[in-house]
Design an enzyme around this catalytic site. Structure first.
Site, PDB file in Angstrom:
ATOM      1  N   THR A  37       0.863  -1.185   0.000  1.00 23.36           N
ATOM      2  CA  THR A  37       0.000   0.000   0.000  1.00 23.36           C
ATOM      3  C   THR A  37       0.903   1.241   0.000  1.00 23.36           C
ATOM      4  O   THR A  37       1.380   1.639  -1.050  1.00 23.36           O
ATOM      5  CB  THR A  37      -0.962  -0.010   1.213  1.00 23.36           C
ATOM      6  N   LYS A  58       3.933  -6.999   3.813  1.00 23.82           N
ATOM      7  CA  LYS A  58       3.680  -5.591   3.564  1.00 23.82           C
ATOM      8  C   LYS A  58       3.386  -4.935   4.901  1.00 23.82           C
ATOM      9  O   LYS A  58       2.867  -5.547   5.830  1.00 23.82           O
ATOM     10  CB  LYS A  58       2.534  -5.364   2.595  1.00 23.82           C
ATOM     11  N   THR A  67       0.088  -3.436  11.675  1.00 24.95           N
ATOM     12  CA  THR A  67      -0.728  -3.401  10.463  1.00 24.95           C
ATOM     13  C   THR A  67       0.063  -3.994   9.358  1.00 24.95           C
ATOM     14  O   THR A  67       0.893  -3.354   8.795  1.00 24.95           O
ATOM     15  CB  THR A  67      -1.042  -1.992  10.060  1.00 24.95           C
ATOM     16  N   GLU A  82       5.925   4.739   7.456  1.00 24.17           N
ATOM     17  CA  GLU A  82       5.525   5.884   6.633  1.00 24.17           C
ATOM     18  C   GLU A  82       6.303   7.142   7.030  1.00 24.17           C
ATOM     19  O   GLU A  82       6.257   7.587   8.168  1.00 24.17           O
ATOM     20  CB  GLU A  82       4.026   6.122   6.779  1.00 24.17           C
ATOM     21  N   ASN A 100      -0.493  10.568   5.957  1.00 16.39           N
ATOM     22  CA  ASN A 100      -1.745  10.123   6.571  1.00 16.39           C
ATOM     23  C   ASN A 100      -2.819  11.193   6.600  1.00 16.39           C
ATOM     24  O   ASN A 100      -4.002  10.887   6.799  1.00 16.39           O
ATOM     25  CB  ASN A 100      -1.474   9.595   7.978  1.00 16.39           C
ATOM     26  N   THR A 152      -7.540  10.446   0.029  1.00 21.82           N
ATOM     27  CA  THR A 152      -7.697  11.319  -1.116  1.00 21.82           C
ATOM     28  C   THR A 152      -6.435  11.472  -1.945  1.00 21.82           C
ATOM     29  O   THR A 152      -6.483  12.021  -3.024  1.00 21.82           O
ATOM     30  CB  THR A 152      -8.149  12.719  -0.651  1.00 21.82           C
TER      31      THR A 152
END
Length: 409
Positions: free
Chosen positions: A159, A185, A196, A282, A404, A409
């Site tokens: 992702t 992942k 996660t 991230e 995040n 979007t």
């Protein structure tokens, strides 16, 4: 590289163990043309085990996979999509997860309960099942035992990840070479209690199902459950292991003479993938490792290590290359575990900043240079017992907020 038990296979992947194929493709769930549908196939029914997220809100694919494994303790395929978590999607989401399983089984000519399902991506949106079904119809022809198939699969499960995460090791069992491989992942929404993540392990060893489930659970506890990026535990976390048994060794279990070697190799695969997830957090710029020793028990050391690695203040200090040991000792003190406030030692790499809970002079410039590196190790010696643990995480950066703030979007 390796140790006395195993060696790491260069460029190894989930298709190296005997009997496994993999593949991936773009079916239209992601806005880009990156792969978003993948599968692993075993040529024989494989002994299977799995662990799942502890989040109360568990996505529909987890229910389907639990049901599949519960029937015989075997799997022959796993179908995975990224770009949509199929979580908090009600009865329709559950029907869609079953449809993914059933359509993949039909395409491969397998019993439905020999197929597991996994999904990752945005929560609360229904899958575009027309696109998924069209992809499933084309996916079998893309499954291959070659490296390209494993590469396509690894890309299909990502992702916000920046890099794929995979590894394969070789270990001797009954004088035969056995392989253990994994692909994973995970980048954001990572926190201990599974993090996660999705992870898939393949091995060609013969192993008892109960032994595989026990090994998976115990290993997860000291690897995947010891990483954090941002303190959030997802709805979709799943780790599935499949053993083809094609090597034909005497069945592995704790009484087997090569069990210790196999378990060490298995742990290395999980630890490598866990570290890779933490490093690829991230917005992260560095991997952070926290080693705790001298706790009253291993469980206590785990709780303390998790608290330190999960501290936003510690993570921010590492990002800023600030040798602020006060944030570290504060995290140790709030972990809710027994600690003698007079006996704690802290090191940043080889730089001692605290001895017996008292600050010691250190070279700030040297510490600054160390903290600028891409791997930072924090050592916390409690001098209060024999418990030890290691946790992994990453720094907290401006980019984490940017990524995040606009995830949907």
């Amino acid at each position: 590289m390796g140790n006395q038990y195993f060696t790491v296979v260069k460029d190894g992947s989930v298709t190296v163990p005997q009997g496994f194929k993999a593949g991936g493709m773009h079916c239209g769930l992601k806005k880009t043309d990156r792969n978003d549908l993948g599968a692993i196939l075993c040529e024989v029914p494989a002994t299977a085990a799995a662990v799942y997220t502890t989040n109360v809100f568990q996505a529909a694919p987890l229910k389907v996979t639990r049901e599949s494994i519960a029937q015989e303790g075997k799997l022959q395929a796993v179908i995975v999509n990224s770009g949509n978590a199929n979580a908090c999607t009600g009865q329709q989401g559950e029907q869609d997860a079953y449809q993914m399983r059933n359509e993949m089984a039909a395409q491969l000519g397998l019993p439905e309960h020999y197929v597991a399902v996994a999904s990752t991506g945005v929560i609360g949106e229904l899958l575009k099942m027309d696109r998924v079904s069209a992809g499933i119809a084309k996916l079998p022809e893309r499954l291959t035992g070659e490296a390209g198939g494993a590469e396509d699969f690894s890309q299909a499960i990502l992702t916000t990840d920046l890099v794929k995460k995979e590894i394969c090791v070789a270990v001797q069992v009954n004088g035969e070479t056995v392989y253990i491989a994994g692909a994973a992942k995970g980048s954001g929404m990572i926190h201990p209690n599974m993090a996660t993540m999705l992870a898939f392990m393949t091995t060609d060893a013969v192993i008892d199902q109960a032994a595989l489930q026990q090994l998976l659970g115990m290993t997860t506890n000291v690897t995947f459950n010891m990483i954090t990026v941002d303190g959030d535990t997802s709805t979709n976390d799943m780790l599935v292991a499949m053993a083809s048994g094609l090597v034909g060794n005497a069945p592995l279990n704790p009484a087997h003479p090569d069990w210790e070697a196999y378990a060490a190799a298995f742990r290395h695969v999980c630890e490598h993938l866990a570290q890779a997830i933490a490093r690829d957090g991230e917005g992260a710029t560095k991997l952070v490792e926290v080693n705790v020793s001298g706790a009253v028990s291993d469980e206590s050391a785990q709780a303390i290590a998790k608290t330190v690695i999960g501290s936003s203040l510690v993570k921010s200090a590492v990002f800023g290359a600030d040798a602020n040991w006060g944030r570290i000792i504060a995290a140790v003190g709030r972990a809710g575990e027994p600690v003698n406030p007079e006996t704690v030692d802290i090191r940043l790499g080889d730089i001692t900043v605290l001895t017996q809970s008292r600050p010691v002079p250190f070279d700030e410039e040297l510490a600054l240079e160390y903290l600028k590196g891409n791997t930072v190790t924090i050592h916390v010696a409690l001098n209060h017992g024999a418990g030890v643990a290691t946790a992994w995480g990453c720094d907290l950066t401006y980019d984490y907020v940017r990524i995040n703030a606009a995830y949907r979007t």
